[in-house]
Design an enzyme around this catalytic site. Structure first.
Site, PDB file in Angstrom:
ATOM      1  N   GLY A 490       0.828  -1.196   0.000  1.00 41.67           N
ATOM      2  CA  GLY A 490       0.000   0.000   0.000  1.00 41.67           C
ATOM      3  C   GLY A 490       0.857   1.238   0.000  1.00 41.67           C
ATOM      4  O   GLY A 490       2.080   1.182  -0.155  1.00 41.67           O
ATOM      5  N   GLN A 491       0.192   2.384   0.176  1.00 45.99           N
ATOM      6  CA  GLN A 491       0.871   3.672   0.131  1.00 45.99           C
ATOM      7  C   GLN A 491       0.469   4.491   1.331  1.00 45.99           C
ATOM      8  O   GLN A 491      -0.717   4.689   1.588  1.00 45.99           O
ATOM      9  CB  GLN A 491       0.489   4.418  -1.144  1.00 45.99           C
ATOM     10  CG  GLN A 491       1.097   5.806  -1.257  1.00 45.99           C
ATOM     11  CD  GLN A 491       2.578   5.772  -1.585  1.00 45.99           C
ATOM     12  OE1 GLN A 491       3.029   4.923  -2.354  1.00 45.99           O
ATOM     13  NE2 GLN A 491       3.343   6.670  -1.003  1.00 45.99           N
ATOM     14  N   GLY A 492       1.449   4.954   2.103  1.00 48.36           N
ATOM     15  CA  GLY A 492       1.153   5.819   3.231  1.00 48.36           C
ATOM     16  C   GLY A 492       1.234   7.273   2.824  1.00 48.36           C
ATOM     17  O   GLY A 492       1.262   7.615   1.644  1.00 48.36           O
ATOM     18  N   GLY A 493       1.270   8.148   3.806  1.00 46.39           N
ATOM     19  CA  GLY A 493       1.290   9.572   3.504  1.00 46.39           C
ATOM     20  C   GLY A 493       2.569  10.005   2.804  1.00 46.39           C
ATOM     21  O   GLY A 493       2.542  10.852   1.927  1.00 46.39           O
ATOM     22  N   PRO A 496       5.829   4.308   0.517  1.00 45.28           N
ATOM     23  CA  PRO A 496       5.178   3.050   0.157  1.00 45.28           C
ATOM     24  C   PRO A 496       5.467   1.998   1.224  1.00 45.28           C
ATOM     25  O   PRO A 496       6.448   2.092   1.960  1.00 45.28           O
ATOM     26  CB  PRO A 496       5.847   2.686  -1.181  1.00 45.28           C
ATOM     27  CG  PRO A 496       7.202   3.307  -1.089  1.00 45.28           C
ATOM     28  CD  PRO A 496       7.041   4.561  -0.266  1.00 45.28           C
ATOM     29  N   LYS A 504       8.453  -0.137   5.464  1.00 45.08           N
ATOM     30  CA  LYS A 504       8.020   1.197   5.054  1.00 45.08           C
ATOM     31  C   LYS A 504       9.254   1.951   4.583  1.00 45.08           C
ATOM     32  O   LYS A 504      10.182   2.199   5.350  1.00 45.08           O
ATOM     33  CB  LYS A 504       7.348   1.922   6.219  1.00 45.08           C
ATOM     34  CG  LYS A 504       6.858   3.316   5.850  1.00 45.08           C
ATOM     35  CD  LYS A 504       6.287   4.047   7.039  1.00 45.08           C
ATOM     36  CE  LYS A 504       4.968   3.463   7.449  1.00 45.08           C
ATOM     37  NZ  LYS A 504       4.312   4.305   8.475  1.00 45.08           N
ATOM     38  N   ASP A 601      -4.048  10.689  13.195  1.00 45.16           N
ATOM     39  CA  ASP A 601      -4.398  10.209  11.851  1.00 45.16           C
ATOM     40  C   ASP A 601      -5.039   8.824  11.932  1.00 45.16           C
ATOM     41  O   ASP A 601      -4.707   7.922  11.167  1.00 45.16           O
ATOM     42  CB  ASP A 601      -3.156  10.171  10.960  1.00 45.16           C
ATOM     43  CG  ASP A 601      -3.526  10.127   9.476  1.00 45.16           C
ATOM     44  OD1 ASP A 601      -4.691  10.449   9.139  1.00 45.16           O
ATOM     45  OD2 ASP A 601      -2.668   9.777   8.648  1.00 45.16           O
TER      46      ASP A 601
END
Length: 794
Positions: A490-493, A496, A504, A601
């Site tokens: 997935g993709q964080g802020g 990736p 991460k 968040d």
């Protein structure tokens, strides 16, 4: 003036509907005549006469004095009903409290011997306990709490008379219209470790599992229960709550919902087939999450394969191979030692014995040396539990918390994959571990010196890495297939996330990424909680900066919850487990960890799920650490995700624990509804506005995910979760509960919830045209990527 005839008619109609409530005491001269009744001093309970539904008979009973349907908690003459309305409750000549009919026949008596004439009186206490007092000696000589029918109330104690062996038990009604003694009974047994049982006649029907000082192991969700070991007394302490044993053998927790004017059902002892005692027979294990629900323990096989295959598991299982100690007793030969099969999250078997070993290793060693010991378990509240030369019955894998259970198996049944935990001498284990640790310590120190030197050179020294394992870039590149897209999760802020364990990788194109990277290392390296993702290490080499987390095989919550094909895996029990886990993780961040941390968040994509769908809060790049006395903070750099942000944070830059509470409320409503907060709801409403609209229209069930239709028996808990969610998203900070209160609300430790006020952000707003955001520059996305708001401060 009202005519006399009309006045008589009005009074007659009034008397048909309402009994006259008199003083709470009964004496030989002050009696209760049907249909009169007495109220307890606090007006909580009423004693009088009633008709069960569809029954012509009258009974003397006690019930909660509520405007809704009677909640009868005690019946005197349950097996000897009145056939008319001639009943009288009074004190007899021998000093006993009695019920007599019109012919002066005694239908029920407190039956106390050696009382002095005219020395007693009875009173209904505000606990619901009817007591008979000896006024000369000023003592209670009889009480209804010691002769209960089907209900167990706060303040009631389950005493076992050590001299006579007599114990207090509940007995069910025969049916809703017949309160006579039914076939089910419930009570506490104390052979060795206390447990609650329900019996069908004399056969065990359900069992709680042993008491460990805080919970019964088989029902960990029932934390409102407490027990006093020193006098064999059991009780619980929540007001407006009681337990009732139904005619079907179900032990129900019932609690009063004030704003609904109704009783709701909370805990049920029979939630799945696995809760029925001995469902899978001896040496069978029941798991309601699998099909078929019954299987034999490893090293065992069905005793009757034909019946087993037809779904009749009561014959149980038998051992495939004799254990070494059994063979040694027969042949005298010494072979390989037996091993132990480890089972996680278990309701341990019946016939538990407590023994003296104070540690788990001592418990294991004692069991291994005794050939009659076929299983053991160790619980911090109980100590060492063993099972000797008996069929292990009523073993169940629990969906939530439980105890590790070790089953003794023959060495030949220990498979190559190491699923069995084979006993090795503590001395040998210690020597082996010391050698391995020495080797790794030498390599670790050398590598750490090298990395810390690099950190100093790159001026990234704001974080103490002394306690954090370090990985080489080459190792991570290999683990992620050189960071190929096929390994991307997935993709964080700002980064990736790859499948490795979970790697991460800091995006080199992000200006903010370095700060978030170091903040995340500093925060998460100091935290340890079962509902927080665990940081395994980091890598800092050249321009590469990476964090290595434990791998979550079920990825993030949003990947399941919002996928129409995958959300079927999330039944209500799993969803509630996720809700409860997130709440406990947040409570740890806010109150219980060494640091006070605001996540800032919290959202569905930042909740990771392990192999058993247990939740773990992740992504602490935006987290803020508070000082000891700090309650809130201001910032000119608002970070978070649209749809989850509280109004005071999004518009003014103020954040606190209540900001996370707001995000949790949004997330809770998403979990119940199965829909993103960015979905389109009717009348251009947000999920908060839609939930609020349905709540006020008494149509709140329309919010519930249709995939939860099979959870209708738990609708009360689903509605409670929606209620808690609405309390969390109230517009004003002061109106929102803190996470400690939220956890208590979810666990039903707080029964009466306040009525929620209107949430913030009930209507959908444009991305940039909202008046509320006109002075804020925004870069954002919806639900899956973190965004940053930059606003000038006055």
């Amino acid at each position: 003036m009202i005519p006399i005839a009309l006045l008589i008619i009005l009074l007659s109609c009034f008397c048909l509907d309402f009994a006259v409530a008199i003083d709470s005491s009964i004496t030989s001269s002050q009696l209760i005549r049907d249909p009169d009744a007495i109220l307890s001093n606090g007006s909580n309970f009423k004693l009088g006469f009633f008709n069960p539904a569809d029954s012509p008979y009258r009974y003397m009973g006690i019930w909660y004095d509520m405007p809704s349907e009677k909640a009868v908690i005690w019946v005197a003459n349950r097996d000897n009903p009145l056939k008319d309305s001639s009943g009288i409750i009074t004190i007899s000549e021998d000093g006993n409290l009695v019920l007599v009919n019109g012919q002066k026949e005694v239908l029920w008596s407190s039956n106390v011997s050696n009382l002095v004439n005219n020395s007693t009186s009875a009173q209904l206490l505000d606990s619901g306990n009817l007591v008979l007092r000896d006024n000369i000696n000023r003592v209670i000589v009889w009480e209804s709490f010691q002769e209960p029918t089907d209900s167990f109330l706060p303040g009631m104690h389950h005493r076992i008379d050590q001299r006579t062996g007599k114990k207090v038990q509940l007995t069910s009604w025969k049916s809703l219209s017949d309160p006579s003694t039914g076939s089910f009974s419930a009570g506490l047994i104390h052979q060795n470790i206390p447990e609650i049982f329900v019996w069908n006649d004399s056969r065990p029907y359900w069992r709680s599992g042993p008491w460990n000082g805080q919970i019964f192991i088989g029902i960990p969700e029932l934390k409102s229960v407490y027990l006093f070991r020193h006098n064999y007394t059991f009780g619980f302490a929540n007001d407006w709550t009681f337990f009732a044993l139904t005619a079907q053998g179900i032990l129900e927790e019932r609690f009063w919902i004030k704003w609904k004017d109704n009783w709701e059902v909370g805990f049920l002892n029979l939630r799945t087939e696995c809760d029925v005692y001995g469902k899978c027979g001896a040496f069978g294990i029941c798991n309601s999450q699998e099909k078929p629900i019954c299987s034999c323990l490893e090293g065992f096989e069905p005793k009757n394969a034909e019946e087993w295959n037809r779904g009749n598991w009561t014959s149980g299982c038998i051992r495939r191979s004799k254990m070494q100690c059994e063979r040694r007793n027969i042949t005298g030969k010494v072979g390989k030692e037996d091993g132990f099969l480890k089972l996680n999250k278990m309701k341990v078997p019946d016939f538990t014995e407590w023994t003296s070993p104070a540690t788990e290793d001592e418990c294991r060693d004692q069991c291994l040396k005794n050939c009659s010991c076929i299983a053991y378990a160790f619980d911090g509240g109980i100590g060492c539990m063993v099972w000797r030369s008996i069929n292990l019955i009523d073993i169940q894998r629990l969906p939530f918390e439980g105890t590790d259970l070790y089953i003794r198996v023959a060495n030949s049944d220990v498979d190559e994959k190491g699923k069995k935990d084979v006993f090795v001498s503590p001395l040998i284990k210690g020597m082996f571990a010391l050698a391995i640790c020495t080797l790794f310590l030498w390599r670790w120190i050398a590598k750490r010196k090298e990395v810390i030197a690099k950190l100093s050179a790159t001026n990234v020294n704001t974080v103490k890495l002394q306690d954090l394992p370090l990985f080489q870039f080459e190792e991570l590149a290999t683990a992620t297939n050189n960071f190929q897209l096929s390994s991307k999760l997935g993709q964080g802020g700002f980064e990736p996330v790859y499948w490795g364990n979970a790697v991460k990788r800091l995006s080199q194109a992000s200006g903010q990424g370095l700060e978030e990277f170091m903040n995340e290392v500093m925060v998460i390296s100091k935290l340890q909680h079962r509902n927080l993702v665990r940081l395994l290490g980091c890598c800092v080499e050249g321009e590469e900066k990476m964090l290595i987390y434990e791998y979550m095989p079920n990825r993030s919550l949003d990947a399941l919850l919002f996928d129409p094909l995958k959300k079927e895996r999330l039944d209500w029990r799993k969803r509630f487990n996720i809700i409860e886990g997130i709440s406990r993780g947040l409570l740890y961040l806010h109150r219980d960890s060494r640091l006070r941390i605001i996540h800032r968040d919290l959202k569905a994509s930042n909740i990771l799920l392990d192999e058993e769908l247990n939740p773990k809060i992740s992504d602490f790049g935006m987290a803020k650490i508070f000082g000891g006395n700090q309650d809130q903070a201001d910032t000119g750099r608002v970070v978070g995700t649209f749809g989850y942000m509280s109004p005071e944070y999004a518009m003014e830059g103020r954040f606190s624990e209540k900001s996370d509470v707001f995000s949790f409320g949004v997330l809770l409503l998403e979990i119940v509804s199965g829909r993103k907060n960015t979905s389109f709801f009717e009348d251009d409403l947000t999920i908060l506005g839609y939930a609020w609209k349905l709540w006020n229209e008494n149509k709140i069930l329309a919010l519930v995910d249709p995939f939860l239709s099979e959870s209708s028996f738990q609708l009360d808990m689903i509605i409670r979760c929606i209620h808690v969610g609405l309390l969390c998203v109230q517009e004003l900070v002061k109106d929102r509960p803190n996470m400690s209160t939220v956890v208590s609300m979810l666990n039903s430790e707080i029964r009466d919830l306040p009525y929620p006020k209107e949430p913030a952000f009930t209507e959908r707003q444009g991305a940039v045209d909202s008046e509320s955001f006109k002075q804020i520059q925004q870069t954002y996305s919806f639900n899956d990527i973190t965004f940053t708001l930059t606003a000038g401060r006055d």
